[in-house]
Enzyme design. Structure first.
Site, PDB file in Angstrom:
ATOM      1  CD  GLU A 357      -2.809  -1.164   2.477  1.00 39.89           C
ATOM      2  OE1 GLU A 357      -2.632  -0.319   3.361  1.00 39.89           O
ATOM      3  OE2 GLU A 357      -3.709  -2.009   2.515  1.00 39.89           O
ATOM      4  CD  GLU A 478      -4.696  -8.041   1.850  1.00 38.42           C
ATOM      5  OE1 GLU A 478      -5.555  -7.270   2.311  1.00 38.42           O
ATOM      6  OE2 GLU A 478      -3.478  -7.834   1.954  1.00 38.42           O
TER       7      GLU A 478
HETATM    8  C1  XIL Z   1      -6.473  -6.212   8.277  1.00 41.69           C
HETATM    9  C2  XIL Z   1      -6.768  -7.322   9.256  1.00 41.69           C
HETATM   10  O1  XIL Z   1      -7.572  -8.299   8.647  1.00 41.69           O
HETATM   11  C3  XIL Z   1      -7.446  -6.751  10.478  1.00 41.69           C
HETATM   12  O2  XIL Z   1      -7.614  -7.759  11.476  1.00 41.69           O
HETATM   13  C4  XIL Z   1      -6.615  -5.615  11.067  1.00 41.69           C
HETATM   14  O3  XIL Z   1      -7.312  -5.008  12.126  1.00 41.69           O
HETATM   15  C5  XIL Z   1      -6.318  -4.580  10.006  1.00 41.69           C
HETATM   16  O4  XIL Z   1      -5.703  -5.212   8.894  1.00 41.69           O
HETATM   17  N1  XIL Z   1      -5.035  -4.659   3.651  1.00 41.69           N
HETATM   18  C6  XIL Z   1      -4.049  -5.460   4.138  1.00 41.69           C
HETATM   19  C7  XIL Z   1      -4.325  -6.337   5.316  1.00 41.69           C
HETATM   20  O5  XIL Z   1      -2.976  -5.569   3.531  1.00 41.69           O
HETATM   21  O6  XIL Z   1      -3.173  -6.528   6.078  1.00 41.69           O
HETATM   22  C8  XIL Z   1      -5.427  -5.779   6.158  1.00 41.69           C
HETATM   23  O7  XIL Z   1      -5.733  -6.723   7.192  1.00 41.69           O
HETATM   24  C9  XIL Z   1      -6.640  -5.487   5.302  1.00 41.69           C
HETATM   25  C10 XIL Z   1      -6.314  -4.444   4.267  1.00 41.69           C
END
Ligand code: XIL
Length: 643
Positions: A357, A478
């Protein structure tokens, strides 16, 4: 009613029964009328209550303690949720002060329990039902389980809690955002969760897509305690595991060990120390079950502590210089891989999100600053002044990552046109330098009403095409897709959207090596209130699951379809899929290529002049196919002299 049936009590009772039993063999627990022990036995069974109190006549109050040591815990009839009495907690001095109840002395590690409690604050505030544990290195961890706002009684019902065998001092507790207000608790109970069956006769998602790409998911340590959840992991998603939070910088970087290292080494504060204790239970699971792991993530503006960027590793020190941060970055990445590989030599860490990101939706670097101060700011940009830290991160990752571990840049909203362009431009530069292997599309999608989904399927496809065009591997890292309520109509719209997105992904399958869902059941998702995943809380499949397994053409595979992970390995004539052997798959691939049926992955296409031109005549045609078949026969029938 109050029942506390700890292990000590039970052990004591067992001893008593044994003595009694030897004298009076016919005596049973029931006839002894020792109700706590009967309840303890019952509590061992699924769904049974292990502990409960309504605080009537002050019962159970002594089983709780104040987190701050200053609170007064007493019975009160001032405010009650049920019965005549509740527990009143007064004298709080900090927002984190409140009543806590220790569970690791009466519950088993690796099992799932359900906590219920009614809680109320004296006046309007945010109430949190939370959990604390101490890890194997003595570090305390806190996590919020459920929150409620207001000053009415909040009912927390059947909230899941669990802990692993290396966690101790495990408490559930209630706190309030308001420092001074009194808290009231009533009807507290702890019971063992029922193990629900999963739908064993469903087709396995990972098998349906076998030959297309790996299917995986993200899991966190608490998921391990749900047997049903883990059955779903095993059946559908065991192609790849990402650790949901515990391999991120804030879980891995160890502040006290880093400071201690600096003190022991003449003040050298350029060697941040790391620990994988938080990820241990999930990594052990992957090791035992031989599941490939995606590392998520090394360099990120979020979930990264400020001290990492500050002089002397102090929380409020000055930002360090770029030079010092480069040294810290190199050592951090070096230590990350060294410790990980030493502790988990058997795990196939096949992919790693090196940078997460780093680009805004407008395709620019993030604002400088701490993300912990203002959401979205980047301490990396603060120290480097721009996004040049990305190349440094990839340089060090390439230097220290194991051979088979592919390196990815990962982002969300990757289909916003300016962001897509920024990622492609960066990826191409890194590719030229041999530093990157792939692009991770997080794919946190929003179905809305379907027609206004964000992104539209067309926009998503456009990004897929742009990333595939770079010739790099693409992973969907994701995937989840939110809806605004679980009405049948919404679930159907979600199913259609998931199916259209998967169709787009399948279209680019030759550039895509893995599709990872960000969780499995809606209730455990990070966006739980928007039902974004493929399974319901009761482990049944949602319409989206059925829709994405429907009509997927099976692909003929052999066990050696994975290309070689080492780009420097010389390729072998006839080994079309660069697997190190010549197999039927090579014949099928070449045949399909010749009839224009199947586009080869870019890496395989690039190697085709070496792998497919069997007679070295500069063209690849049916004669090469004939020679390949011959070569294959030689492979499976060794010459007589060698047989
Ligand atoms: C999220 C987790 O799932 C949550 O439990 C935490 O509170 C915040 O992060 N992008 C990403 C992930 O790369 O690491 C994130 O995961 C979601 C968005």
């Amino acid at each position: 009613m109050k029942r506390l049936i700890g292990k000590k009590l039970f052990a004591g009772f067992l001893g008593a029964v044994m003595i009694v039993a030897s004298a009076f063999p016919a005596v049973s627990a029931e006839t002894l009328d020792f109700s706590p022990a009967v309840a303890y036995n019952a509590g061992e069974a699924e769904g049974e209550v292990i502990y409960s109190t309504g605080f009537e006549n002050g019962e159970g109050i002594s089983d709780f303690s104040g987190r701050g040591g200053v609170e007064v815990l007493e019975a009160s009839s001032e405010k009650v949720f049920s019965g005549d009495s509740a527990m009143c907690v007064s004298g709080r001095e900090e927002s984190w002060n409140g009543p806590q109840f220790r569970i690791d002395e009466i519950c088993e590690p690796g099992e799932e329990y359900l906590v219920s409690v009614a809680a109320k604050s004296e006046w309007y505030s945010t109430l949190n039902l939370s959990m604390e544990y101490t890890d194997s290195e003595g570090v305390r961890h806190y996590s919020n389980l459920k929150s409620a706002q207001g000053d009415a009684w909040a009912e927390f019902t059947d909230v899941k809690v669990s802990f692993t065998s290396d966690q101790t001092n495990v408490y559930v507790y209630v706190e309030s955002s308001d420092t001074k207000c009194k808290l009231y608790l009533d009807d507290f109970s702890l019971k063992k969760a029922v193990v629900m069956p999963i739908e064993e006769d469903l087709a396995s998602l990972k098998d349906v897509y076998n030959g297309y790409f790996k299917i995986g998911t993200a899991i966190t340590p608490s998921d391990l305690s749900s047997k049903s959840f883990m059955k779903l992991v095993n059946k559908h998603f065991s192609g790849s595991i990402t650790v949901g939070n515990e391999m991120k910088p804030d879980s891995v970087l160890n502040q006290s060990a880093s400071i201690a290292y600096a003190e022991a080494n003449g003040g050298d504060d350029t060697n941040p120390q790391v620990s994988f204790s938080a990820a241990k239970s999930v990594l052990n699971y992957c090791s035992e079950n031989k599941i490939p792991v995606r590392i998520h993530t090394l360099v990120w503006h979020s979930q990264t502590p400020d001290w990492f960027f500050k002089e002397g590793y102090s929380n409020d020190g000055e930002w360090v210089s770029k030079d010092k941060m480069l040294k810290r970055m190199e050592n951090y990445i070096k230590n990350y891989f060294e410790v990980l590989l030493k502790e988990y030599p058997d795990i196939d860490f096949y992919a790693c999100d090196v940078v997460n990101e780093a680009w805004t939706d407008q395709g620019t670097p993030r604002d400088a600053g701490s993300n912990n101060v203002r959401n979205g700011q980047s301490a990396w940009v603060q120290v480097f002044g721009d996004n040049s830290f990305i190349e440094s991160a990839f340089t060090y990752a390439r230097k220290y990552a194991p051979k088979g571990c592919k390196l990815y840049y990962n982002d969300y909203n990757e289909y916003m046109p300016q962001k897509t362009a920024a990622i492609v431009e960066m990826a191409e530069l890194l590719k030229e330098k041999g530093l990157i292997d792939g692009i991770g599309m997080q794919s946190h999608l929003d179905v809305r009403s379907g027609s206004d989904a964000f992104p539209s399927v067309a926009a998503y496809k456009k990004a897929l095409a742009a990333f595939a065009e770079t010739g790099l591997d693409v992973q969907i890292t994701e995937l989840d897709a939110t809806i605004s309520g679980s009405s049948d109509a919404n679930l159907e719209t979600q199913a259609q959207y998931y199916s259209d997105i998967l169709d787009a992904i399948v279209e680019y399958k030759d550039s895509i090596s893995a599709v990872v869902l960000w969780g499995i059941t809606d209730d455990r998702s990070w966006r739980a209130d928007q039902y974004p995943l493929l399974f319901n809380a009761d482990f049944t499949a949602k319409p989206a699951f059925y829709k994405i397994i429907d009509g997927v053409e099976p692909i003929e595979t052999t066990d050696s379809t994975e290309p070689s992970t080492d780009p420097t390995d010389p390729v072998m004539k006839g080994d079309i899929n660069i697997s190190g052997t010549i197999s039927l798959t090579d014949i099928v691939l070449l045949k399909k290529f010749l009839v224009g049926m199947d586009a080869l992955k870019p890496t395989l296409l690039e190697a085709l002049p070496q792998t497919g031109d069997m007679n070295d005549d500069g063209v690849i045609n049916v004669f090469d196919l004939i020679l390949l078949k011959r070569e294959y026969n030689n492979w499976i029938t060794p010459p007589a002299s060698q047989a």
